[in-house]
Structures are given as structure tokens and as C-alpha cells.
Scaffold this active site. Structure first.
Site, mmCIF file in Angstrom:
data_model
loop_
_atom_site.group_PDB
_atom_site.id
_atom_site.type_symbol
_atom_site.label_atom_id
_atom_site.label_comp_id
_atom_site.label_asym_id
_atom_site.label_seq_id
_atom_site.Cartn_x
_atom_site.Cartn_y
_atom_site.Cartn_z
ATOM 1 N N ASP A 184 0.866 -1.171 0.000
ATOM 2 C CA ASP A 184 0.000 0.000 0.000
ATOM 3 C C ASP A 184 0.913 1.234 0.000
ATOM 4 O O ASP A 184 2.110 1.131 0.274
ATOM 5 C CB ASP A 184 -0.885 -0.029 1.244
ATOM 6 C CG ASP A 184 -1.749 1.203 1.384
ATOM 7 O OD1 ASP A 184 -2.329 1.632 0.385
ATOM 8 O OD2 ASP A 184 -1.805 1.744 2.509
ATOM 9 N N ASP A 186 -0.311 5.098 0.857
ATOM 10 C CA ASP A 186 -0.624 6.090 1.881
ATOM 11 C C ASP A 186 -0.543 5.479 3.279
ATOM 12 O O ASP A 186 -1.134 4.430 3.554
ATOM 13 C CB ASP A 186 -2.029 6.654 1.667
ATOM 14 C CG ASP A 186 -2.127 7.466 0.379
ATOM 15 O OD1 ASP A 186 -1.080 7.720 -0.232
ATOM 16 O OD2 ASP A 186 -3.256 7.816 -0.017
#
Length: 406
Positions: A184, A186
Site C-alpha cells: 500500500d 498512503d
């Protein structure tokens, strides 16, 4: 004739004392005179104190060898124990796994609790190795005699109480194979949420942050919440994307993680519910092989408040992971997924090893393991890579490994 009667007589030699050059060679020079066979050998050094264990076949005149080894140890100023017995070490029991414990600091009480749980489960600790001493302490236990899933359930529960991170992985060849890391972006690879940074340019950062927090906890439908947040960005100049990219801070250890594992042939992918205008640039900067994210629609130099194409949601992230694994040519069991929010859950479950990195409680509860220290490169300790190996590889390339701020 019984199996024990067939087993050869052996000598276990244990030498302890102050470490210095020539200790091991002196002992083996003495052993070589007797023509014995080496069956096992272990040596460790702790704060300049050496512990050397040697298992050899016992010669006919084993007492003579015992006296020669004792004399050599005395010359070295070392203490020695010599025990006569039968046979080699027993084969390690089935149910072998690696248990990695990470603490900052790692207190004796935590080690006591973890090792106590291992003993209570009827498992055995066969070997202990330090993986790192700073900026966190990471210790790996080689354990046998218990199913990985059963031990993981027990130790993760204990780790939560203790405030340390524990990873339990099966001992297999996969740990040494080429692997794919899917991350991922963020709040995992980078600090903060890109959509909130863009929202600051629209004057609605607080409103967007509140919705993001609910979505990451799994309280809102991700696609619906994303579209509603992106709608608030309508009219933001495209130049704001460049400004946000320039302000992004990677999490400590991110570059070290990618740099080190690329040397070992690992492949990397970014799979994000964020925006390709940012993630593609991060991927190019770090040398990451794949990137998949949402695309913000831009017309006449401004954001329209819309997304181009389908939203990359929970299912989309898992689908991208599988697609990249096929392209790399590795099974899903050789994929490591790292994420922090509820929209990462399907991706973490699809991977052979799902790591919740400073994640929301719902994610930590569902992932294979959790890492809660603020250093992304600590994940390498779960892969059997030591801090010393990381720094040595960097030094050979003329790089000084950054020391993450404590």
C-alpha cells in the site's frame, strides 16, 4: 541390534571464555591429531565472550583426547566441558517455524513471556539469533514441534499485551526464494494520506480526513467514500498534484527496504487506493516494478472531482496482487503484502505473508503479523535478513545505511 547400540560414541566439547583470534583453530588442530569426525558445530560471541560447542566421534583412546583438549583450553585461558555420550543430535521435530520478536526496547519480561508461551505449547526452541540491535532489537527463534498457525495465535495474543511485535512463519524454502513485495502507499510507504494533502488545496482537509479515517477503519464503503472525497477536489489546479508530490515524506527505512531486497532479486509493486499521478512517480523514483492506483480526471488544467475508470478498492487490490504474481512468475505463497487500512485486507489475505504495518485494529487482527515500529526496513528481519547484512551490502556499494531517527 538396537538403534542406540549402533550409534557411535561421541564427545560433546563446550568451550567458553574471552574471544580472541585463534581459539577455534587451536581446538580443531588438537582434534585433528585424533582423526575424529565432526558431527556438529556451533559458535557464538556475546560481548567478546565466546561459546563454542563441538560434537565429534569419540576415538578409541578418548580420555587422551579429553586431556589434550583440556590442556589446549588452559593455554587459551578458556573453560572447557567434555561429555561422552552416544549418537548425534536428535532430528528436529516436525512443525518447524521461525518466530521473530521485535521490541523498542525489548525487555526481558517480554522475552520471558514469549518463550514461556512456546514452552507451554510443548514446542522446543532449537536456535536463537539476533537480527538487529538498533534502531530496534529483533531476535529470531527457530522453533519446532508445533503447527505454525497454532503457535501464531498464541504468540500474537501475548505480543498485544506486551507491546512487542511477533511474527510466526513456517520454515520452508519459500523464505529463500525470489519473492514479490506488494505495498500500500498512503500511511504505509509514505507518511500521511495524499488525498488529505490535495484536500488542503481545496480548503476541506479536515472534512476529507474524517471520512478517510472512517474508511480505513472499515466503517464506510471504500468506493463510495473515495468518490465523495474526490468530488470535493473539483476545481483544484493540476499543479497541486506536483506540489503534493514534492512534499511527500517516505516512511523511515523505505529506501533501504527496496534497495536491499532488489539486490536479492525481489520484485516490488505499489497497489493503492490513492492516485496514479502520485504513485507512478514514487515507483519510478524508488525503482519499483509495478504500480496500480486510481486516476484523477483532469480537464483544462484542473481536477474535475471524478475518477477515470473503475475504483481500486479492496477486491481490486487483491486482483492486482494476483496479476503481478503471475507476471513475475511466483506463487501467491511467495508474495508479501504490506498495508495499514481496511481496504488492504483482501490483499493481505491473498498473500503468503500479510503484514499489518502500523495498522488499524481491524487490520492487525486479520493479518498474519503486525509491525508497529516506525521503520519500514524492520520488515526485512522477518525475512531472515540481519541489520549487519544490510549495512555490509550498502557499504560494498558505497552507501552509508541511514540510521532511522529513534
Amino acid at each position: 541390534m538396537s538403534e542406540q547400540a549402533e550409534a557411535p560414541k561421541t564427545l560433546l566439547i563446550t568451550l567458553t571464555g574471552k574471544d580472541r583470534p585463534g581459539v577455534t583453530s587451536t581446538i580443531f588442530r588438537t582434534l585433528s591429531h585424533a582423526g575424529v569426525e565432526v558431527l556438529d558445530l556451533e559458535q557464538i560471541v556475546l560481548r567478546r565472550r565466546l561459546v563454542l560447542g563441538v560434537l565429534v566421534t569419540a576415538p578409541r583412546d578418548w580420555k587422551k583426547l579429553r586431556d589434550e583438549v583440556a590442556a589446549a583450553a588452559e593455554e587459551l585461558g578458556m573453560q572447557v566441558e567434555i561429555e561422552r555420550g552416544t549418537g548425534d543430535n536428535k532430528a528436529r521435530r516436525e512443525g518447524r517455524c521461525h518466530v521473530t520478536v521485535i521490541g523498542s526496547p525489548l525487555k526481558a519480561s517480554a522475552v520471558s513471556a514469549i518463550t514461556g508461551r512456546i514452552a507451554d505449547a510443548g514446542a522446543n526452541i532449537d536456535r536463537i539469533v539476533r537480527m538487529a540491535r538498533y534502531p530496534v532489537t529483533a531476535i529470531e527463534f527457530h522453533v519446532s514441534g508445533i503447527a505454525t498457525d497454532r503457535l501464531r495465535t498464541s504468540l500474537v495474543e501475548e505480543a498485544t499485551k506486551l507491546g512487542v511485535d511477533v511474527a510466526v512463519q513456517p520454515a520452508s524454502l519459500i523464505r529463500h526464494s525470489q519473492r514479490l513485495i506488494v505495498m500500500d502507499v498512503d500511511s504505509t510507504l509514505v507518511q500521511g494520506e495524499v488525498i488529505e494533502m490535495l484536500a488542503a488545496h481545496a480548503g476541506c482537509e479536515a472534512e476529507v480526513a474524517a471520512v478517510t479515517e472512517q474508511a480505513m477503519r472499515g466503517e464506510l464503503d471504500f468506493e463510495e467514500s473515495l468518490r465523495s472525497r474526490v468530488a470535493l477536489l473539483k476545481g483544484v489546479p493540476e499543479a497541486a498534484i506536483d506540489a503534493v508530490y514534492e512534499s511527500i515524506q517516505l516512511n523511515p527505512g523505505a529506501r533501504t527496504l527496496v534497495r536491499t531486497l532488489r539486490r536479492l532479486g525481489y520484485r516490488f509493486a505499489l497497489v493503492s487506493g490513492g492516485f496514479s499521478q502520485i504513485t507512478d512517480r514514487i515507483a519510478a523514483d524508488l525503482g519499483i516494478h509495478y504500480s496500480h492506483a486510481n486516476e484523477l480526471e483532469v480537464k483544462d488544467g484542473v481536477l474535475t472531482g471524478e475518477i477515470v475508470g473503475d475504483v481500486v478498492d479492496r477486491a481490486g487490490k487483491a486482483s492486482a496482487l494476483r496479476r503481478f504474481a503471475v507476471d513475475v512468475g511466483v506463487p501467491e505463497s511467495a508474495v508479501i503484502a504490506i498495508g495499514d487500512g481496511a481496504n488492504d485486507l483482501d490483499m493481505l489475505n491473498a498473500a503468503g505473508l500479510g503484514i499489518a504495518y502500523n495498522a488499524k485494529p481491524v487490520v492487525q487482527a486479520a493479518a498474519d503479523t503486525a509491525v508497529n515500529v516506525p521503520y519500514l526496513d524492520a520488515i526485512m528481519y522477518l525475512l531472515g535478513i540481519t541489520r549487519e547484512e544490510i549495512e555490509a551490502a550498502d557499504a560494498a556499494a558505497g552507501i552509508v545505511t541511514p540510521a532511522p531517527p529513534v
